[in-house]
Design a protein around this motif. Structure first.
Motif, PDB file in Angstrom:
ATOM      1  N   GLY A 262       1.068  -1.212   0.231  1.00  0.00           N
ATOM      2  CA  GLY A 262       0.010  -0.138  -0.054  1.00  0.00           C
ATOM      3  C   GLY A 262       0.866   1.197   0.075  1.00  0.00           C
ATOM      4  O   GLY A 262       2.156   1.188  -0.141  1.00  0.00           O
ATOM      5  N   PRO A 291      -9.359   3.993  -1.257  1.00  0.00           N
ATOM      6  CA  PRO A 291      -8.787   2.825  -1.254  1.00  0.00           C
ATOM      7  C   PRO A 291      -9.957   1.720  -0.932  1.00  0.00           C
ATOM      8  O   PRO A 291     -10.765   2.087  -0.223  1.00  0.00           O
ATOM      9  CB  PRO A 291      -7.651   3.093  -0.305  1.00  0.00           C
ATOM     10  CG  PRO A 291      -8.213   3.652   0.753  1.00  0.00           C
ATOM     11  CD  PRO A 291      -8.971   4.895  -0.062  1.00  0.00           C
ATOM     12  N   TYR A 294      -8.539   1.408   4.323  1.00  0.00           N
ATOM     13  CA  TYR A 294      -7.869   2.496   4.737  1.00  0.00           C
ATOM     14  C   TYR A 294      -7.649   2.333   6.411  1.00  0.00           C
ATOM     15  O   TYR A 294      -8.701   2.079   6.977  1.00  0.00           O
ATOM     16  CB  TYR A 294      -8.770   3.794   4.856  1.00  0.00           C
ATOM     17  CG  TYR A 294      -8.194   5.158   5.121  1.00  0.00           C
ATOM     18  CD1 TYR A 294      -7.439   5.758   4.086  1.00  0.00           C
ATOM     19  CD2 TYR A 294      -8.281   5.759   6.351  1.00  0.00           C
ATOM     20  CE1 TYR A 294      -6.801   7.168   4.380  1.00  0.00           C
ATOM     21  CE2 TYR A 294      -7.715   6.962   6.775  1.00  0.00           C
ATOM     22  CZ  TYR A 294      -6.937   7.706   5.853  1.00  0.00           C
ATOM     23  OH  TYR A 294      -6.312   8.942   6.103  1.00  0.00           O
ATOM     24  N   SER A 312     -13.653   5.313   1.492  1.00  0.00           N
ATOM     25  CA  SER A 312     -12.879   4.123   1.488  1.00  0.00           C
ATOM     26  C   SER A 312     -13.759   3.057   1.729  1.00  0.00           C
ATOM     27  O   SER A 312     -14.954   2.994   2.535  1.00  0.00           O
ATOM     28  CB  SER A 312     -11.858   4.248   2.733  1.00  0.00           C
ATOM     29  OG  SER A 312     -11.142   5.268   2.599  1.00  0.00           O
TER      30      SER A 312
END
Length: 354
Positions: A262, A291, A294, A312
């Motif tokens: 990540g 994302p 998170y 997220s």
């Protein structure tokens, strides 16, 4: 909170189209513009009008159309001439101001970028229109002006944090057109349009819109540096706040992000403290991310930060304060200090990741 302008325009049409100004780098349409085209298409559908787009550059004919039209554009204005790229203020302002005087759009959207922050105020000032910067949401809705007694069926709700992020303000512009808003990259999500649209392309004569004096400024050198990371596109983001305690503790987050494949981000408080580079700041005054996972470590969850990560997929909060605001939106909450929790996460994922 609802803010509004009660100034009056002379005459305006109520059902004109939605416009998006598309930024380019060479012949590449910027992602923020495609995100705004997606949002603009939705707004246009709600209003029952068309989505139009405008792009200006040098040598872009037949090179940008397929990057713009698939997002639901009914009509694309392509201004192609020498000295329109790299961007300079005066010619692009002339193009939009004179085009908008002809087309009378009711809404104009552009990116809250270096270019958008320069161009937007110039255009809105020339047209005596309103401009709301850094919107986090755009919607269409009714408005009753208690002061004038007027009712408006379909105004653009320009929604953004205000007063230091302590409130969310919904700003409307009842009588000035176009209603203008800028939006940061990543706030909206781009998607190809599956419905029907006209996809008409026109190539206006630039000299009819831009005065020769507008080209007095020449760009002698144009250099763009590639991003050092892919924070906006990362599927997993590990973010740290002021609760990390010190810059050295961010080393743990970089280790965790490496194990998870990540990226590392942070809150404004962490960036202001000098613990993280500014280009990794997430929130209203930083990057907006979407994302799949998170992980928020030592982040209290002020509204400015929430605005940049609330969409997220899964939100995990690591915080020693059980009452931290971010815990209210988190899917999973781990109560504990980052010093005790993060090393355990690193150890676990090292042992169990493929």
């Amino acid at each position: 909170m609802l803010l509004y302008s009660n100034k009056q325009n002379k005459e305006r049409k109520d059902m004109n189209n939605v416009f998006v100004y598309c930024e380019i780098e060479g012949t590449l349409v910027q992602e923020v513009s495609q995100e705004l085209l997606t949002k603009g298409r939705k707004l246009a559908n709600t209003l029952g009008v068309e989505l139009h787009a405008v792009v200006a550059g040098t040598g872009i004919k037949d090179k940008v159309e397929e990057q713009i039209l698939p997002y639901g554009v009914d009509k694309l204005f392509v201004f192609d001439a020498p000295d329109l790229f790299p961007y300079t203020s005066a010619p692009h302002t002339d193009i939009l101001v004179n085009l908008f005087k002809e087309e009378q759009p009711q809404i104009c959207l552009m990116g809250a970028t270096v270019i958008g922050r320069d161009l937007g105020p110039r255009v809105s000032s020339s047209l005596t229109s309103g401009l709301t910067a850094d919107c986090t949401e755009l919607e269409i809705g009714p408005y009753d002006d208690a002061k004038s007694g007027k009712h408006y069926d379909s105004l653009l709700y320009q929604i953004r944090p205000a007063f230091g992020g302590n409130i969310v303000a919904t700003i409307v512009n009842p009588d000035h057109r176009p209603q203008m808003a800028t939006v940061r990259s990543g706030v909206m999500q781009k998607a190809l349009y599956e419905g029907d649209c006209k996809k008409e392309v026109v190539y206006p004569e630039v000299s009819k819109y831009v005065s020769p004096e507008a080209f007095v400024v020449k760009v002698l050198d144009h250099h763009v540096e590639a991003a050092k990371h892919n924070l906006k596109g990362a599927p997993i983001v590990v973010a740290g706040g002021y609760g990390m305690g010190c810059k050295e503790n961010f080393d743990m987050l970089f280790q965790l992000a490496k194990v998870l494949h990540g990226e590392v981000g942070g809150s404004r408080a962490a960036v202001d403290a000098g613990w993280l580079d500014h280009d990794r700041q997430i929130g209203q005054t930083g990057v907006t991310v979407h994302p799949k996972v998170y992980i928020a470590c030592g982040i209290s969850g002020q509204i400015q930060h929430i605005a940049g990560m609330q969409d997220s997929g899964i939100i995990i909060s690591v915080n020693s304060d059980p009452d931290a605001p971010i815990n209210k939106i988190a899917d999973y909450v781990i109560i504990g200090t980052v010093e005790e929790v993060v090393p355990k996460l690193i150890k676990y994922y090292k042992q169990n990741s493929k």
